[in-house]
Design an enzyme around this catalytic site. Structure first.
Site, PDB file in Angstrom:
ATOM      1  N   LEU A 173      14.991  -2.468  -9.316  1.00 21.19           N
ATOM      2  CA  LEU A 173      16.450  -2.429  -9.470  1.00 21.19           C
ATOM      3  C   LEU A 173      17.124  -2.724  -8.127  1.00 21.19           C
ATOM      4  O   LEU A 173      16.694  -2.204  -7.101  1.00 21.19           O
ATOM      5  CB  LEU A 173      16.893  -1.039  -9.956  1.00 21.19           C
ATOM      6  CG  LEU A 173      16.419  -0.607 -11.338  1.00 21.19           C
ATOM      7  CD1 LEU A 173      16.880   0.821 -11.627  1.00 21.19           C
ATOM      8  CD2 LEU A 173      16.959  -1.548 -12.404  1.00 21.19           C
ATOM      9  N   LYS A 175      13.609   9.327  -1.762  1.00 21.28           N
ATOM     10  CA  LYS A 175      14.484   8.235  -2.230  1.00 21.28           C
ATOM     11  C   LYS A 175      15.948   8.501  -1.879  1.00 21.28           C
ATOM     12  O   LYS A 175      16.651   7.615  -1.398  1.00 21.28           O
ATOM     13  CB  LYS A 175      14.315   8.049  -3.737  1.00 21.28           C
ATOM     14  CG  LYS A 175      12.964   7.429  -4.095  1.00 21.28           C
ATOM     15  CD  LYS A 175      12.754   7.395  -5.589  1.00 21.28           C
ATOM     16  CE  LYS A 175      11.409   6.772  -5.929  1.00 21.28           C
ATOM     17  NZ  LYS A 175      11.026   7.005  -7.306  1.00 21.28           N
ATOM     18  N   GLY A 219       6.784   1.154 -12.456  1.00 21.18           N
ATOM     19  CA  GLY A 219       5.857   0.205 -13.094  1.00 21.18           C
ATOM     20  C   GLY A 219       5.530  -0.921 -12.137  1.00 21.18           C
ATOM     21  O   GLY A 219       6.381  -1.350 -11.344  1.00 21.18           O
ATOM     22  N   GLU A 270      13.577  -2.792  -0.689  1.00 21.66           N
ATOM     23  CA  GLU A 270      14.326  -2.555  -1.927  1.00 21.66           C
ATOM     24  C   GLU A 270      13.561  -1.681  -2.917  1.00 21.66           C
ATOM     25  O   GLU A 270      14.120  -0.809  -3.571  1.00 21.66           O
ATOM     26  CB  GLU A 270      14.673  -3.907  -2.560  1.00 21.66           C
ATOM     27  CG  GLU A 270      15.444  -3.853  -3.861  1.00 21.66           C
ATOM     28  CD  GLU A 270      16.805  -3.188  -3.712  1.00 21.66           C
ATOM     29  OE1 GLU A 270      16.875  -1.972  -3.944  1.00 21.66           O
ATOM     30  OE2 GLU A 270      17.772  -3.888  -3.367  1.00 21.66           O
ATOM     31  N   THR A 317       0.853  -1.187   0.000  1.00 23.72           N
ATOM     32  CA  THR A 317       0.000   0.000   0.000  1.00 23.72           C
ATOM     33  C   THR A 317       0.891   1.241   0.000  1.00 23.72           C
ATOM     34  O   THR A 317       2.111   1.142   0.019  1.00 23.72           O
ATOM     35  CB  THR A 317      -0.869   0.060   1.273  1.00 23.72           C
ATOM     36  OG1 THR A 317      -0.017   0.425   2.362  1.00 23.72           O
ATOM     37  CG2 THR A 317      -1.523  -1.271   1.569  1.00 23.72           C
TER      38      THR A 317
END
Ligand code: ADP
Ligand code: ASP
Ligand code: MG
Length: 814
Positions: free
Chosen positions: A612, A681, A796, A605, A554
């Site tokens: 990746l 990030k 994606g 990850e 979520t």
């Protein structure tokens, strides 16, 4: 001569008894002694009825009715009508006597052990009589013998001690003389020298059969039950348990003493002395080989043969400074317990003699505490010994195997396996024979402990991973599909067995302990109960499976707030939700610490670069001693898409709209365009590089005009983009004029992080970054000039799902 014993389930009803008849009729032995239990469940029913009657509870009559009906129906189904009346009238008359006994208990309002044995004996009396009459009706060469006439005991009602001298003589005389090929007898019941009915203890029919087998030097003792032998662990609790083909008397005895109910513990003793083999077989799968128990030692077989457990255990610890070096304390301790008839199941004593710890049955615990404290009253009053207390609701689990002594490291493996799964060990005992290593654990951990140990010692190193998935939107659905496709491969190649046990979305949730079918999970979920995050957690905690993994697909802050409770219960957390890792540093750190403390991986990850392997690579670099000097990265698939498509032939507004429509941005595109997502990030990468840093410390020079940033809905936002088109075109032109491209870059160096638009010249690693790809350059002490590069699709549902999957596999290999 052969003895065949059929247990409660094997004779539970007419259909099962017909199977028993086939097995007996097929026996090749010249003489077959058939020992039977009461119809399944009848012993419990009789005991309950007696308890009700003695409590002067009228409803005992209903239970009695149930007992009557079960027997009368069985007769009607088994025996042809013409022969029924004799059997029915005999059984009815026995039932009348039983009724009188129960009435007696009701009137007096009390039940003595003697009366209890008398009442309970009707279970086996009736079953054996009915079965013998059925065999006769089926034209088998059969007769009936009342066990109480041959098996003699003392008057220790409830668990009487056999007088072997008299019993053996009786058996020899009777069985040598009896002409029939088949003799049906009741298990469990016997009689005292004075002629009262006695019983041999719950599960005692096995023992009856062994006593007879030994007395007549039978060639074989067959125990027919409802499972295909003695299993590596209780098959009701450990689904992967398997029958042990061949086992020694000692191993079987050890397993049954420690709870393998399939064989009543005293059973081995009489046959062991005579070297008579035992076979345990399945009435419902007669062809199955079952388990052979002989005196042959297991020379080259597995070291650990089985795992068993006993529940309802309490621990008593006698400790205190006054115990050291004083002889006779343990003697007194055990004497007191033994005088009160309390049997000690397990003993441990530290070499300092500072404490002695014993395991007793829960039902004896309070009495034990009372008598021990009374016996050591003087020492307690002087403060030399602490008053004993009982710790209850515990269980013993034991690894058993003759060959364990020849192998090092088994106990280490046992305890580390339990430790990894957060099973707390309260006491340990390893017999000098080293045939058994036992540990006392909390009762609620039994299922987890048995399954974990079974997996470690028997399952060819296949590891079971138990998944609880929250969130089944785009990513979650893809993730479940991927598991379904890969399951077989993982099992065969990586020895990982993945089971999804719980699934929840924001509306409903489902659980299935056998694993939810991944072909039809959405149907099941629709019919599930109302979703509740706290309940979802509590269910997982209650199920208490080993290798449990909570998967968060979520983007919810409320879900991320539940991670700590999972980790604290040794439940691993895998998440693509960035909120926890980019929240306040202390919260991130707390979760990482919990993961370490409770041995439960916390993996995320997919927080950076979807599938990746960015975080994993970073961790490996650091773990192997490298130092991160600088990180430079394009981490936003959406921004990369925008700036790859925006030029002087288009408008910025249209490109953003297109990106939004094609699902490249968040529903609110400002989250991407403001740079917040990239800040999160790089924050996570900076933290994983070992820095204590918070989001406010990251420099962010926004490229959006202030007016666009200040909008509060998408409509105003898009309108503001149209208004500021000239500014966007200027941005493009400035880059284009120098032969550069616009890229939204995140950077981290010397403890400082920043994000923002940059002009990237031709030849730079970022220049040719396509579509919505991500790229990360790690400059480290080992890669100072030419960075380590990770590049590929960074957004994606498919790649994100595969990143989550990779985290699950990392846990599998942990
Ligand atoms: P019966 O009525 O035939 O005597 P029991 O119920 O006494 O049968 O014993 C068989 C049961 O023992 C099995 O159904 C199983 O649930 C239980 N059991 C416990 N541990 C083991 C084990 N290690 N192997 C086989 N069965 C076990
Ligand atoms: N019927 C008895 C019991 O349930 C004995 C047995 O089945 O072995 O304990
Ligand atoms: Mg049994």
């Amino acid at each position: 001569m052969k003895v065949l014993k059929f247990g409660g389930t094997s004779v539970a009803n007419a259909k099962n008894i017909a199977l028993v008849k086939n097995i007996v009729a097929n026996s090749k032995a010249t003489k077959n002694i058939v020992v039977v239990s009461a119809l399944g469940g009848v012993t419990d029913l009789l005991l309950n009825t007696a308890t009700l009657a003695s409590a002067q509870d009228n409803t005992y009559k209903n239970s009695l009715k149930e007992i009557e009906e079960r027997h009368l129906n069985t007769i009607k189904e088994l025996i042809p009508v013409l022969q029924q009346s004799k059997v029915l009238s005999k059984v009815k008359s026995e039932l009348n006597t039983l009724e009188t006994l129960l009435e007696g208990a009701y009137l007096i309002g009390e039940i003595t052990p003697k009366l209890s044995d008398k009442i309970v004996s009707y279970g086996e009396l009736l079953s054996s009589y009915i079965i013998s009459e059925y065999f006769i009706a089926e034209k088998l060469n059969c007769s009936y013998k009342d066990s109480r006439e041959v098996i003699k005991t003392n008057s220790n009602f409830g668990k009487a001690i056999v007088d072997f001298k008299v019993t053996n003589t009786n058996c020899k005389e009777f069985f040598t003389a009896v002409p029939e090929q088949i003799i049906v007898m009741a298990g469990f019941i016997a009689s005292s020298i004075s002629g009262d009915s006695t019983t041999l203890g719950r599960g005692g029919s096995d023992y009856t059969a062994a006593i007879i087998a030994s007395a007549i030097d039978a060639e074989l003792l067959e125990i027919w039950t409802d499972v295909s032998g003695m299993y590596t662990a209780n098959p009701r609790i450990v689904k992967q348990a398997m029958p042990i083909p061949h086992i020694s008397y000692e191993e079987a005895m050890e397993l049954s003493h420690f709870g393998a109910k399939v064989l009543y513990p005293p059973t081995i003793q009489p046959v062991l002395a005579k070297g008579i083999s035992i076979v345990i077989k399945n009435t419902f799968d007669a062809e199955n080989e079952g388990t052979l128990i002989t005196k042959n030692k297991n020379e080259q077989g597995k070291t650990v043969r089985g795992i068993s457990h006993v529940e309802h255990i309490a621990l008593l610890s006698l400790e205190g400074p006054g115990m050291v070096g004083i002889p006779g304390i343990s003697k007194r301790f055990f004497e007191v317990l033994s005088q009160a008839n309390i049997s000690v199941v397990l003993i441990t004593q530290a070499s300092s003699e500072h404490s002695i710890c014993v395991g007793v049955s829960d039902t004896d615990a309070l009495k034990a505490v009372e008598i021990v404290n009374e016996a050591f009253e003087y020492e307690i009053s002087l403060g030399k010994i602490k008053p004993v207390i009982a710790e209850q609701d515990l269980a013993i689990i034991a690894l058993v195997g003759d060959n364990m002594k020849r192998h090092q490291g088994l106990s280490g493996k046992m305890f580390s396996t339990l430790g990894k799964n957060n099973v707390n060990i309260r006491a340990i005992a390893q017999g000098a024979s080293e045939r058994n290593i036992s540990a006392v654990i909390v009762k609620d951990d039994v299922k987890k402990a048995l399954n974990t140990l079974h997996e470690e010692f028997f399952e060819d190193n296949t590891k079971q991973l138990n998944l609880f998935v929250m969130g089944v939107g785009n990513v979650g659905t893809k993730f479940l599909n991927q598991i379904q496709q890969q399951r077989k491969f993982l099992k065969e190649n990586l020895k990982l067995n993945i089971r999804v046990i719980g699934i929840s979305n924001s509306r409903t949730m489902v659980f299935d302990e056998d694993g939810i079918s991944l072909k039809s999970w959405d149907e099941k979920l629709k019919g599930g109960e109302k979703a509740d995050k706290q309940k979802f957690f509590e269910n997982i905690q209650k199920l208490n499976y080993r290798n449990s993994i909570f998967v968060d697909n979520t983007a919810s802050a409320a879900v991320s707030e539940t991670y700590a409770s999972y980790l604290k219960n040794s439940i691993s957390v895998v998440t693509c939700n960035k909120i926890a890792c980019s929240s306040e540093y202390n919260n991130y750190k707390h979760l990482k610490d919990l993961a370490r403390q409770y041995n439960a991986p916390f993996l995320f990850e997919t927080n950076v670069g979807a599938g990746l392997p960015i975080i994993d690579t970073l961790k490996n670099l650091i773990a192997s001693g490298d130092k991160i000097l600088k990180i430079q990265a394009v981490l936003s698939g959406s921004l990369n898409f925008l700036f790859n498509n925006f030029n002087d032939q288009s408008t910025f507004h249209d490109i953003v709209k297109q990106a939004q429509e094609q699902g490249y941005t968040e529903p609110d595109p400002k989250i991407d365009l403001s740079g917040i997502d990239v800040m999160r990030k790089i924050l996570i990468l900076a933290r994983e590089s070992g820095n204590k840093i918070d989001i406010e410390e990251i420099a962010n020079k926004p490229f959006l005009p202030e007016e666009s940033l200040a909008t509060t809905n998408n409509e105003d936002f898009f309108a503001s983009l149209i208004k500021h088109e000239a500014g966007f075109q200027k941005m493009y032109k400035e880059a284009n004029d120098t032969g550069s491209k616009l890229k939204y870059v995140a950077q981290y160096e010397n403890g400082k992080a920043s994000v923002g638009l940059q002009h990237i010249p031709k030849g730079h690693d970022f220049y040719n970054l396509e579509g919505s790809d991500n790229i990360v350059l790690f400059y480290t002490e080992r890669y100072p000039n030419q960075p380590m590069i990770i590049k590929g699709a960074g957004a994606g549902a498919d790649v994100t799902a595969s990143g989550i999957f990779a985290d699950i596999i990392r846990i599998g290999n942990f």
